[in-house]
Design a protein around this motif. Structure first.
Motif, PDB file in Angstrom:
ATOM      1  N   ILE A 165       0.867  -1.172   0.000  1.00 11.27           N
ATOM      2  CA  ILE A 165       0.000   0.000   0.000  1.00 11.27           C
ATOM      3  C   ILE A 165       0.901   1.218   0.000  1.00 11.27           C
ATOM      4  O   ILE A 165       2.044   1.164   0.474  1.00 11.27           O
ATOM      5  CB  ILE A 165      -0.959   0.025   1.216  1.00 11.27           C
ATOM      6  CG1 ILE A 165      -0.194  -0.156   2.534  1.00 11.27           C
ATOM      7  CG2 ILE A 165      -2.025  -1.045   1.054  1.00 11.27           C
ATOM      8  CD1 ILE A 165      -1.082  -0.107   3.776  1.00 11.27           C
ATOM      9  N   SER A 196      -1.218   7.342   0.779  1.00  4.70           N
ATOM     10  CA  SER A 196      -2.639   7.046   0.698  1.00  4.70           C
ATOM     11  C   SER A 196      -3.164   6.695   2.084  1.00  4.70           C
ATOM     12  O   SER A 196      -2.491   5.998   2.851  1.00  4.70           O
ATOM     13  CB  SER A 196      -2.894   5.886  -0.263  1.00  4.70           C
ATOM     14  OG  SER A 196      -4.251   5.518  -0.268  1.00  4.70           O
ATOM     15  N   ASP A 200      -6.935   2.251   1.705  1.00  9.24           N
ATOM     16  CA  ASP A 200      -6.417   1.247   0.778  1.00  9.24           C
ATOM     17  C   ASP A 200      -7.168  -0.070   0.951  1.00  9.24           C
ATOM     18  O   ASP A 200      -7.441  -0.489   2.079  1.00  9.24           O
ATOM     19  CB  ASP A 200      -4.927   1.010   1.035  1.00  9.24           C
ATOM     20  CG  ASP A 200      -4.122   2.289   0.925  1.00  9.24           C
ATOM     21  OD1 ASP A 200      -3.745   2.646  -0.199  1.00  9.24           O
ATOM     22  OD2 ASP A 200      -3.889   2.928   1.974  1.00  9.24           O
ATOM     23  N   SER A 248      -5.551   2.329  -4.096  1.00  9.63           N
ATOM     24  CA  SER A 248      -5.500   3.449  -3.154  1.00  9.63           C
ATOM     25  C   SER A 248      -6.762   4.295  -3.350  1.00  9.63           C
ATOM     26  O   SER A 248      -6.801   5.201  -4.183  1.00  9.63           O
ATOM     27  CB  SER A 248      -4.253   4.295  -3.405  1.00  9.63           C
ATOM     28  OG  SER A 248      -3.082   3.517  -3.281  1.00  9.63           O
ATOM     29  N   THR A 306      -9.624   0.217   6.118  1.00  7.11           N
ATOM     30  CA  THR A 306      -8.431   0.417   5.300  1.00  7.11           C
ATOM     31  C   THR A 306      -7.375  -0.597   5.718  1.00  7.11           C
ATOM     32  O   THR A 306      -7.299  -0.997   6.893  1.00  7.11           O
ATOM     33  CB  THR A 306      -7.879   1.845   5.422  1.00  7.11           C
ATOM     34  OG1 THR A 306      -6.807   2.023   4.470  1.00  7.11           O
ATOM     35  CG2 THR A 306      -7.371   2.147   6.815  1.00  7.11           C
TER      36      THR A 306
END
Length: 285
Positions: free
Chosen positions: A129, A133, A136, A163, A260
């Motif tokens: 990742i 960002s 994700d 992302s 995320t």
């Protein structure tokens, strides 16, 4: 379903047909990039000496690589209704929501470049990742192997790392949201069936954090709005692929907006007939 599974290692291709295994020392590109691949492989192995199951499984476990050599990886977007909704939600503040609604209904699909081979991770390898960002997710996708001639010859599992905060900020940032180091997972094998993969095939995804499941869901590929050959035909309108290519076909399994990915999360994606692709998540720094 009659099928063959191809496992790529550093020095050979392990061919599995039912409970029969063969080890072939041949180049990946020339071997897979053939029209009528299922029949061609049957002809290749008909006079070959088999290897025992234990030897084959050890070679796979100790040396498995992503089933790719010099092929490009492309992807299709907004092919499921849930993906359309998710893309609209993430881009609403930037005023881009209508783009995704329109492409879902349009004749022309969304197709984008995803990865060069060196940016692809295999089974039990790390995917990244981005450090810039904040939102994700993995995107589990049935992935087509398409020959130079535009024929669908095989299938594998794709992990289209995304992302969402970058893409949601502005749809023009899509390449940065999708293309970076270790941005894609492929594997564990290339499934080569005698006939197309059935529409009731299920895709499943589970995400684990410290051994605790954070997400788990499944969907049948019959929920796709577009056909596989339809996507391939649009891709091949403007591109030639001398070694064939991979095409991710889109996702419908999207974690809630509150989720995320974090370092050391484990993503497990399973597709009927193919197997399970496992990737660990790390931040690209």
């Amino acid at each position: 379903m009659n099928c063959i599974r191809l496992y790529k290692t550093a020095d050979k291709i392990i061919v599995q047909q039912d409970e029969r295994y063969y080890a072939l020392t041949t180049g990946w590109n020339d071997f897979v990039n053939r029209k009528g691949l299922y029949a061609a492989i049957l002809n290749d192995v008909k006079d070959k000496e088999q290897i025992d199951k234990h030897t084959a499984e050890q070679a796979i476990a100790n040396g498995i690589q992503a089933p790719i050599s010099t092929q490009e990886v492309w992807a299709a977007g907004v092919t499921y209704y849930r993906s359309r909704t998710a893309r609209m939600e993430e881009s609403e503040d930037a005023g881009g929501a209508t783009f995704y609604d329109k492409v879902y209904e349009a004749e022309r699909p969304e197709l984008f470049f995803k990865a060069t081979p060196h940016r692809v991770s295999g089974h039990r390898q790390v995917v990244y990742i981005r450090s810039d960002s904040k939102w994700d997710v993995p995107e589990p996708e049935l992935t087509l192997f398409v020959s130079t001639h535009g024929t669908i010859e095989g299938y594998t599992i794709g992990n289209d790392m995304s992302s969402r905060s970058i893409e949601g900020e502005n749809p023009l940032y899509l390449p940065q949201a999708k293309v970076y180091e270790k941005c894609a997972g492929l594997g564990p094998c290339l499934l080569v069936p005698e006939s197309p993969i059935p529409p009731d095939t299920l895709i499943r995804m589970s995400i684990f954090r410290d051994g605790v499941i954070q997400y788990n869901d499944q969907i049948a590929i019959s929920q796709m709005k577009r056909g596989h050959q339809e996507l391939v035909d649009f891709l091949y309108r403007g591109c030639a692929f001398p070694d064939g290519c991979y095409l991710m076909t889109g996702t419908c399994l999207v974690p809630d907006n509150s989720f995320t990915l974090q370092d050391h999360d484990r993503v497990e994606i399973s597709i009927d007939h193919i197997g399970t692709l496992i990737n660990e998540v790390q931040t690209l720094r």
